[in-house]
Design an enzyme around this catalytic site. Structure first.
Site, PDB file in Angstrom:
ATOM      1  N   ARG A   1       0.832   5.777  -0.379  1.00  0.00           N
ATOM      2  CA  ARG A   1       0.284   7.081  -0.751  1.00  0.00           C
ATOM      3  C   ARG A   1       1.448   8.063  -0.835  1.00  0.00           C
ATOM      4  O   ARG A   1       1.302   9.240  -0.578  1.00  0.00           O
ATOM      5  CB  ARG A   1      -0.777   7.540   0.253  1.00  0.00           C
ATOM      6  CG  ARG A   1      -0.331   7.400   1.694  1.00  0.00           C
ATOM      7  CD  ARG A   1      -1.380   7.894   2.675  1.00  0.00           C
ATOM      8  NE  ARG A   1      -1.084   7.456   4.003  1.00  0.00           N
ATOM      9  CZ  ARG A   1      -1.074   8.244   5.093  1.00  0.00           C
ATOM     10  NH1 ARG A   1      -1.358   9.524   4.996  1.00  0.00           N
ATOM     11  NH2 ARG A   1      -0.796   7.755   6.275  1.00  0.00           N
ATOM     12  N   ASN A   2       2.601   7.503  -1.199  1.00  0.00           N
ATOM     13  CA  ASN A   2       3.829   8.281  -1.224  1.00  0.00           C
ATOM     14  C   ASN A   2       4.640   7.965  -2.468  1.00  0.00           C
ATOM     15  O   ASN A   2       4.466   6.915  -3.079  1.00  0.00           O
ATOM     16  CB  ASN A   2       4.694   7.906  -0.010  1.00  0.00           C
ATOM     17  CG  ASN A   2       4.610   8.962   1.067  1.00  0.00           C
ATOM     18  OD1 ASN A   2       4.774  10.150   0.784  1.00  0.00           O
ATOM     19  ND2 ASN A   2       4.335   8.533   2.283  1.00  0.00           N
TER      20      ASN A   2
ATOM     21  N   GLY B   1       3.787  -1.180   7.577  1.00  0.00           N
ATOM     22  CA  GLY B   1       4.948  -0.483   8.109  1.00  0.00           C
ATOM     23  C   GLY B   1       4.610   0.261   9.383  1.00  0.00           C
ATOM     24  O   GLY B   1       3.657  -0.051  10.093  1.00  0.00           O
ATOM     25  N   ARG B   2       5.410   1.245   9.654  1.00  0.00           N
ATOM     26  CA  ARG B   2       5.239   2.087  10.821  1.00  0.00           C
ATOM     27  C   ARG B   2       4.065   3.035  10.575  1.00  0.00           C
ATOM     28  O   ARG B   2       3.968   3.640   9.514  1.00  0.00           O
ATOM     29  CB  ARG B   2       6.531   2.886  10.980  1.00  0.00           C
ATOM     30  CG  ARG B   2       6.689   3.633  12.235  1.00  0.00           C
ATOM     31  CD  ARG B   2       7.984   4.463  12.141  1.00  0.00           C
ATOM     32  NE  ARG B   2       7.918   5.540  13.097  1.00  0.00           N
ATOM     33  CZ  ARG B   2       8.272   5.409  14.377  1.00  0.00           C
ATOM     34  NH1 ARG B   2       8.756   4.268  14.802  1.00  0.00           N
ATOM     35  NH2 ARG B   2       8.145   6.426  15.210  1.00  0.00           N
ATOM     36  N   ASP B   3       3.148   3.116  11.533  1.00  0.00           N
ATOM     37  CA  ASP B   3       2.037   4.087  11.507  1.00  0.00           C
ATOM     38  C   ASP B   3       1.232   3.999  10.209  1.00  0.00           C
ATOM     39  O   ASP B   3       0.876   5.027   9.615  1.00  0.00           O
ATOM     40  CB  ASP B   3       2.577   5.507  11.712  1.00  0.00           C
ATOM     41  CG  ASP B   3       1.489   6.471  12.207  1.00  0.00           C
ATOM     42  OD1 ASP B   3       0.525   5.998  12.835  1.00  0.00           O
ATOM     43  OD2 ASP B   3       1.611   7.683  11.960  1.00  0.00           O
ATOM     44  N   HIS B   4       0.914   2.789   9.794  1.00  0.00           N
ATOM     45  CA  HIS B   4       0.155   2.566   8.558  1.00  0.00           C
ATOM     46  C   HIS B   4      -1.185   3.315   8.621  1.00  0.00           C
ATOM     47  O   HIS B   4      -1.944   3.164   9.573  1.00  0.00           O
ATOM     48  CB  HIS B   4      -0.094   1.062   8.374  1.00  0.00           C
ATOM     49  CG  HIS B   4      -0.785   0.726   7.075  1.00  0.00           C
ATOM     50  ND1 HIS B   4      -0.130   0.227   5.980  1.00  0.00           N
ATOM     51  CD2 HIS B   4      -2.084   0.831   6.706  1.00  0.00           C
ATOM     52  CE1 HIS B   4      -0.989   0.039   4.997  1.00  0.00           C
ATOM     53  NE2 HIS B   4      -2.189   0.392   5.413  1.00  0.00           N
ATOM     54  N   ALA B   5      -1.470   4.099   7.580  1.00  0.00           N
ATOM     55  CA  ALA B   5      -2.727   4.847   7.464  1.00  0.00           C
ATOM     56  C   ALA B   5      -2.951   5.794   8.644  1.00  0.00           C
ATOM     57  O   ALA B   5      -4.081   6.181   8.941  1.00  0.00           O
ATOM     58  CB  ALA B   5      -3.929   3.915   7.295  1.00  0.00           C
TER      59      ALA B   5
ATOM     60  N   GLN C   1       0.852  -1.178   0.000  1.00  0.00           N
ATOM     61  CA  GLN C   1       0.000   0.000   0.000  1.00  0.00           C
ATOM     62  C   GLN C   1       0.889   1.229   0.000  1.00  0.00           C
ATOM     63  O   GLN C   1       1.884   1.261   0.710  1.00  0.00           O
ATOM     64  CB  GLN C   1      -0.809  -0.067   1.299  1.00  0.00           C
ATOM     65  CG  GLN C   1      -1.046   1.226   2.027  1.00  0.00           C
ATOM     66  CD  GLN C   1      -2.329   1.838   1.561  1.00  0.00           C
ATOM     67  OE1 GLN C   1      -3.239   1.142   1.122  1.00  0.00           O
ATOM     68  NE2 GLN C   1      -2.433   3.137   1.655  1.00  0.00           N
TER      69      GLN C   1
END
Lengths: 384, 384
Positions: free
Chosen positions: B193-194, B285-289, B191
């Site tokens: 958004r980056n 990953g870290r802090d997903h969404a 996933q």
């Protein structure tokens, strides 16, 4: 939850001190069979559960099921015969239901209750285990030295587990306690009979990124000439672990057993053994447990398709290399660049450097590892 | 075998051309509800099976089960309400068992059979989904704009699936055909958004090393100011894929849906959606969404413990960085060295460079990726 042992129960056939005393006091009444150190270590592996669910040396039924079906009579996967061979005169001195003492260097190792004594066929064993009867194959060559009978039966260990490297020796019961203490549920096992180069580190760390812990488990035991000596493997891995791994998620202990060089069959055997140590995953690289060109480089990966019930998840790696375009270590799944961008981690290049007493390039091997290897005047089996 | 869709069946609610004609010829007899483009895309997601096993907008029972138990009434895991909101006057015009037409920009999107119309509670929704009622949270803020009633019921799609980026758009039915053609059994979903930096590539390739295929699946849809624009994400990933990935085991297509910034709840939702596309594994990953500091950095990993039946295996990564001592990218499981040996892949450093029109260091971002981003005069949402 740590993965269950193969067959569901971790076998423990170490007698208590009182039981031991009782049996040893009757020792004179039992036939004593002298075995070599390698066989004594296999007895220890059976007794400590390394070979669960085996409780002794294979009887005739299990032996034939393994050769024919890669399974024990119980149905559990098993691919490498664990057998006790004797010559004809010795076989004549024993019979079914006898209790005998297995002794090594004059010291009692185990009692054994004989289930059966049976003749075996060299070609059947060799072909089904090694895929060849070629006596230049080191596993086949060794098989040629076996006595003509196998003695099957359960063993009871009359000693404490021992090791030439006690600081690196843990039984499956102990690794399971250790993994539980570290709160590892998923553990990836790594088999090795080599000193570590950067490709090995890459593979191990790739797998570790996905599980709780890494279990580096070098095979210590009889190897062929030209293989690295056991203490060189251990010292070099210690250097790597000390400098490049986290203590809380990486552990090394040894597996004491001979290399069979049986390729795919040994890959399954190696996976089962690591499952007994508590591994949920096991890394299988290119030509695992292979020798020469007897096996297809990926035969030891492909064979896992036949064992969907194995209870340990194989992690497959193909070749890996340094890619100058990626500017990192890569493997043939992750890198799209042509071969001329690749620097292979060829064991031969590293070995040639080490033989000349030179430090291999740091792109191939950590300096701390190279230096540790070069402290040994004779790093290879048979080079002294 | 490719993983089964969530709930066991890939939902398909796209009407045939004949059915469509028949319904549209009766269109005047149905109440028409105008919906915005974002809702129309959710209808398309339902109809094409992206949200399997949902067959329409949530009815009251499913809605409450999700908020209370993170499950549908059927028992299947589900964590994000997929709802159709209307204001009070509109609600008054519809009743249970009515068929209505959902229309967007004057074009019919779907027919919908109303199961129920129910009032909902802002605090209950916000607290159970976002863990907060703080209106500075972008998901909560948006919820505040919703009408006071939800309309539940199954939808039938009256159009062909469409996308602003048709070259990157595949339905779950199509991704499953593609994966099967490529003979992928195991597929890891990523996933994003980056735009991709080297840490993302490292994570993707680490996971790819263990499975058959990599499915890069950027979220395309309404985002908050300061996020990268959709076309910048797609162009930069295309550059990365063209130069550093193998075509036979890496695929990119888009997920058209809004970001909710619901952290752990959205992580489960994102995993379910990828399972529907055919992924066996999903990277978290870290802090997903996540957004701001509303969620613990690993809450979106921890929540998977509650869903042992999810049917897709999460792969967790913590932080990753370039370690000068390892001389490679590493993560906090693989590297033992102190923080001063680490160069973080801080999005902020990369972003600040890009804002000034500068190429970020190649240790952080591939040159081909940076150049592609800088071709866009306004790479961020809200910066034009």
């Amino acid at each position: 939850m740590i993965v269950k042992p193969h067959g569901g129960t971790l076998i423990n056939r170490i007698l208590s001190e009182k039981e031991r005393e009782a049996i040893l006091s009757y020792r004179k009444q039992f036939f004593t069979l002298e075995i070599n150190e390698e066989k004594a270590i296999e007895v220890q592996n059976i007794a400590t559960g390394v070979f669960s669910p085996l409780q002794g040396f294979l009887n005739q039924e299990d032996y034939h099921e393994i050769l024919l079906r890669n399974r024990l009579a119980s149905g559990h996967a098993w691919t490498i015969p664990i057998v006790l061979d004797v010559d004809r005169p010795t076989a004549a001195k024993m019979k079914k239901d006898d209790t005998i003492i297995l002794s090594c260097g004059g010291s009692p190792v185990a009692s054994m209750r004989i289930e059966d004594i049976f003749a075996w066929d060299f070609a059947e064993y060799a072909q089904n285990t090694f895929g060849t009867t070629d006596e230049r194959h080191p596993g086949v060559k060794k098989l040629k030295t076996y006595g003509e009978y196998f003695v099957g039966g359960t063993v009871n260990f009359l000693s404490e587990p021992i090791s030439r490297y006690p600081q690196y020796y843990l039984t499956p019961r102990e690794t399971r306690i250790l993994f539980a203490e570290k709160q590892w549920n998923t553990v990836v096992g790594f088999q090795t009979r080599n000193v570590p180069h950067l490709g090995h580190e890459y593979v191990q760390k790739s797998a570790l990124s996905l599980v709780d812990g890494l279990f580096i488990n070098p095979v210590i035991g009889e190897k062929k000439n030209g293989d690295f000596r056991d203490e060189v493997i251990l010292d070099s891995y210690k250097a790597l672990l000390d400098h490049y791994y986290r203590k809380e998620n990486s552990v090394m202990s040894i597996l004491q057993t001979e290399m069979r060089y049986a390729g795919p069959k040994e890959a399954i055997f190696h996976a089962i053994v690591r499952k007994n140590f508590g591994c949920s995953h096991f890394i299988i690289g290119r030509d695992h447990a292979g020798v020469g060109s007897y096996y297809h480089p990926f035969a030891a990966q492909k064979i896992f398709d036949l064992f969907p019930d194995l209870g340990i998840t194989p992690i497959f790696f193909m070749s890996f290399f340094f890619c100058k375009t990626c500017n990192s270590i890569a493997n043939d799944k992750t890198c799209p660049h042509p071969a001329d961008a690749h620097v292979d981690y060829a064991g031969k290049i590293i070995r040639d450097k080490l033989i000349r007493g030179e430090i291999p390039p740091e792109i191939m091997m950590r300096k701390e590892v190279s230096e540790e290897i070069l402290k040994h005047p004779h790093p290879f089996v048979g080079d002294d």
